[in-house]
Motif scaffolding. Sequence first.
Motif, short mmCIF file in Angstrom:
data_model
loop_
_atom_site.label_atom_id
_atom_site.label_comp_id
_atom_site.label_asym_id
_atom_site.label_seq_id
_atom_site.Cartn_x
_atom_site.Cartn_y
_atom_site.Cartn_z
N LEU A 63 30.58 92.18 84.45
CA LEU A 63 31.54 91.41 83.67
C LEU A 63 30.94 90.06 83.26
CD1 LEU A 63 34.38 90.71 82.57
CD2 LEU A 63 35.00 89.99 84.89
N LEU A 64 30.25 89.41 84.21
CA LEU A 64 29.66 88.10 83.95
C LEU A 64 28.56 88.20 82.89
CD1 LEU A 64 29.78 85.16 84.72
CD2 LEU A 64 28.37 85.63 86.72
N LYS A 65 27.74 89.21 83.03
CA LYS A 65 26.63 89.42 82.08
C LYS A 65 27.18 89.69 80.67
CE LYS A 65 22.45 92.28 81.67
NZ LYS A 65 21.70 93.38 82.30
N MET A 66 28.17 90.56 80.59
CA MET A 66 28.78 90.88 79.29
C MET A 66 29.40 89.64 78.66
SD MET A 66 32.12 91.30 78.02
CE MET A 66 33.15 91.79 79.38
N THR A 67 30.04 88.80 79.50
CA THR A 67 30.69 87.60 79.00
C THR A 67 29.66 86.59 78.48
OG1 THR A 67 32.46 87.92 80.62
CG2 THR A 67 32.30 85.76 79.59
N LEU A 68 28.55 86.41 79.21
CA LEU A 68 27.50 85.49 78.78
C LEU A 68 26.90 85.94 77.45
CD1 LEU A 68 25.62 84.79 82.16
CD2 LEU A 68 27.18 83.28 80.95
N TYR A 69 26.66 87.23 77.32
CA TYR A 69 26.10 87.76 76.07
C TYR A 69 27.06 87.53 74.91
CZ TYR A 69 22.34 90.21 78.59
OH TYR A 69 21.24 90.52 79.34
N ARG A 70 28.35 87.69 75.21
CA ARG A 70 29.36 87.55 74.14
C ARG A 70 29.55 86.09 73.73
NH1 ARG A 70 35.63 89.52 75.06
NH2 ARG A 70 36.61 88.21 73.48
N VAL A 71 29.56 85.17 74.70
CA VAL A 71 29.84 83.76 74.41
C VAL A 71 28.59 83.01 73.97
CG1 VAL A 71 30.59 81.57 75.43
CG2 VAL A 71 31.82 83.68 75.97
N ILE A 72 27.46 83.25 74.68
CA ILE A 72 26.24 82.46 74.42
C ILE A 72 25.24 83.23 73.57
CG2 ILE A 72 24.35 81.19 75.50
CD1 ILE A 72 26.13 80.88 77.99
N GLY A 73 25.07 84.50 73.89
CA GLY A 73 24.12 85.30 73.11
C GLY A 73 23.43 86.34 73.98
N THR A 74 23.04 87.47 73.35
CA THR A 74 22.36 88.54 74.08
C THR A 74 21.05 88.03 74.69
OG1 THR A 74 23.28 90.16 72.54
CG2 THR A 74 21.42 90.88 73.89
N GLY A 75 20.82 88.42 75.94
CA GLY A 75 19.58 87.99 76.61
C GLY A 75 19.71 86.71 77.40
N THR A 76 20.91 86.12 77.41
CA THR A 76 21.11 84.90 78.20
C THR A 76 20.84 85.18 79.67
OG1 THR A 76 22.82 84.14 76.67
CG2 THR A 76 22.78 83.11 78.85
N LEU A 77 20.08 84.28 80.30
CA LEU A 77 19.74 84.44 81.72
C LEU A 77 20.66 83.58 82.58
CD1 LEU A 77 15.84 84.38 81.45
CD2 LEU A 77 17.35 86.37 81.48
N LEU A 78 20.82 83.98 83.83
CA LEU A 78 21.74 83.30 84.73
C LEU A 78 21.05 82.92 86.03
CD1 LEU A 78 24.67 82.47 85.58
CD2 LEU A 78 24.98 84.84 86.35
N GLU A 79 21.27 81.68 86.47
CA GLU A 79 20.78 81.25 87.79
C GLU A 79 21.91 80.55 88.53
OE1 GLU A 79 17.21 78.99 87.88
OE2 GLU A 79 15.99 80.55 86.93
N TYR A 80 21.91 80.71 89.86
CA TYR A 80 22.89 80.04 90.70
C TYR A 80 22.21 78.90 91.44
CZ TYR A 80 25.14 84.62 90.13
OH TYR A 80 25.66 85.77 89.63
N ARG A 81 22.95 77.83 91.65
CA ARG A 81 22.45 76.76 92.51
C ARG A 81 23.39 76.66 93.71
NH1 ARG A 81 22.13 70.29 91.29
NH2 ARG A 81 20.87 69.72 93.09
N VAL A 82 22.85 76.95 94.89
CA VAL A 82 23.64 76.90 96.11
C VAL A 82 23.43 75.55 96.77
CG1 VAL A 82 24.08 77.95 98.36
CG2 VAL A 82 23.41 79.38 96.42
N MET A 83 24.52 74.83 97.02
CA MET A 83 24.41 73.51 97.64
C MET A 83 23.94 73.63 99.09
SD MET A 83 25.07 71.34 95.38
CE MET A 83 25.24 69.86 96.38
N ILE A 84 22.95 72.81 99.45
CA ILE A 84 22.45 72.78 100.82
C ILE A 84 22.95 71.52 101.52
CG2 ILE A 84 20.39 72.60 102.28
CD1 ILE A 84 18.91 74.22 100.17
N ASP A 85 22.84 70.39 100.86
CA ASP A 85 23.24 69.11 101.43
C ASP A 85 24.18 68.44 100.44
OD1 ASP A 85 23.53 66.55 102.40
OD2 ASP A 85 21.47 66.42 103.12
N GLN A 86 25.47 68.36 100.79
CA GLN A 86 26.45 67.79 99.88
C GLN A 86 26.20 66.31 99.63
OE1 GLN A 86 28.77 69.43 98.32
NE2 GLN A 86 28.73 71.40 99.36
N SER A 87 25.67 65.59 100.64
CA SER A 87 25.50 64.15 100.51
C SER A 87 24.38 63.78 99.55
CB SER A 87 25.23 63.52 101.89
OG SER A 87 24.05 64.07 102.45
N THR A 88 23.30 64.58 99.55
CA THR A 88 22.17 64.26 98.68
C THR A 88 22.21 65.03 97.38
OG1 THR A 88 20.79 65.98 99.67
CG2 THR A 88 20.74 63.81 100.71
N GLY A 89 23.07 66.07 97.34
CA GLY A 89 23.14 66.88 96.12
C GLY A 89 22.02 67.89 96.01
#
Length: 466
Positions: A63-89
């Motif tokens: 669903l997420l991939k289909m949505t990105l292709y539809r809104v941004i464009g086919t071939g859009t890549l996705l990366e996640y950023r997982v927070m490790i230290d909330q204080s330093t970002g």
Amino acid sequence: MMSHLPEKMWRKCLEVIKDNISETSFNTWFLPIVPLQYENNILVLQVPSQFFVEYIEEKYIDLLKMTLYRVIGTGTLLEYRVMIDQSTGQGTRIPSEGNHAKPALEPSSTAPKYMNPYQKQRLPEIDPQLNIKYNFNNLIEGKSNKLARTAGMSIANDPGKTIFNPLFVYGESGVGKTHLANAIGVMTKQLHPEKRVLYVSSNTFQIQYTDAVRNNAANDFLNFYQTIDVLIVDDIQELAGKTGTQNTFFHLFNHLHQSGKQLILTSDRSPLVLAGMEQRLLTRFKWGLSAEIEKPDVELRTAILKDKIYRDGLEIEEEVVQYIARHVTDNVRDLEGTLASLMAHSTLANLPIDLQLAAKVVGRIVNVRPRATTVEQIRDLVCEHFSLSVDAISTRSRKREVVQARQIAMYLSKQHTKNSLSSIGTLIGQRDHATVLHACKIVTDLMEIDKSFRMSVKEIEDKLKA
């Protein structure tokens, strides 16, 4: 200056996603996501934890991939950023598995394929029907709910594997049973997203069962419920007298319990006094832990009010909070209703939130009557409660009932009057201030460990307010 492009893109994506999944799933798994940047055809999303990544990748990547292709464009890549230290970002970036094209399927063999009957089939996702507003973060702990709350958190950490199975939570209306039941489900889904969790009221369960029988689909009904890992049934007392539904629930209970699945039941009364239920069900209700949630005491009521005030961004004077906590005593629902009513009156009438307004609002929700203000009134009320003469507690008698009545009178006088300890001692049996202090400690300690004693003291306090 930071570009607003990622936010605009993600906002459009959320509009599409929201139309394709349940509101509960959307609020749980997509609202907490924060878009960080969009560069080189890569959209970076910040997520609260690693399990968010794993859950989204498993359940929603298509669903997420289909949505990105539809809104941004086919071939859009996705990366996640997982927070490790909330204080330093600081955080770590994880590329989505959906960035890689799935390998082409191998040509199908002409040989027949056989299904292994012992192989566990992957079941489709279900909506757990949970209210995510009811969670452990806003379920404030106090003496009245500590046992049930602690057991609930243990279950959420390891559902079906604790000794609390089933967990049978009971108590009067409005004390927080439904909140706790939902909180267990919400935390379970966060820690174990693969678990099939379902919250259902007894009334809904009964309607579903009746419809299934009418449509000759009783087996389908039972088969579905047997796939649940954590079943939460609210207001189980409503099944009283429903013989057919009870019989089905009995078989369901046995199957789930024997399969190591978790059951959580709530009721407005203890299994010991639950009328209209088959004995074999009542026996099973007592297999795990029966935990009562009592009416919140003044300390818990105060904590609940302050938490609600903080979460709503309000500013209310301490004396107003204490006034509400002292007078709205029955349940949490009334406390929240009082705050809402207080805000409405303040806003509509353009009045400050003070003691005068609080007294007006509280007076419409509960009966507020003046409390006893003299030591003599309290002494006489205690004597009446224990069928003793006033002269009896003024003597040097060491009889247990006389000593206990004298100590309770001293304790309540200290709590409900402004008299000094010496004055209280003089008015109750010509004792000194040290005796009064000792009496207050004895009563406090006994109330901690003796429920019957605690109820007696509370009964007298209720009479003081009448």
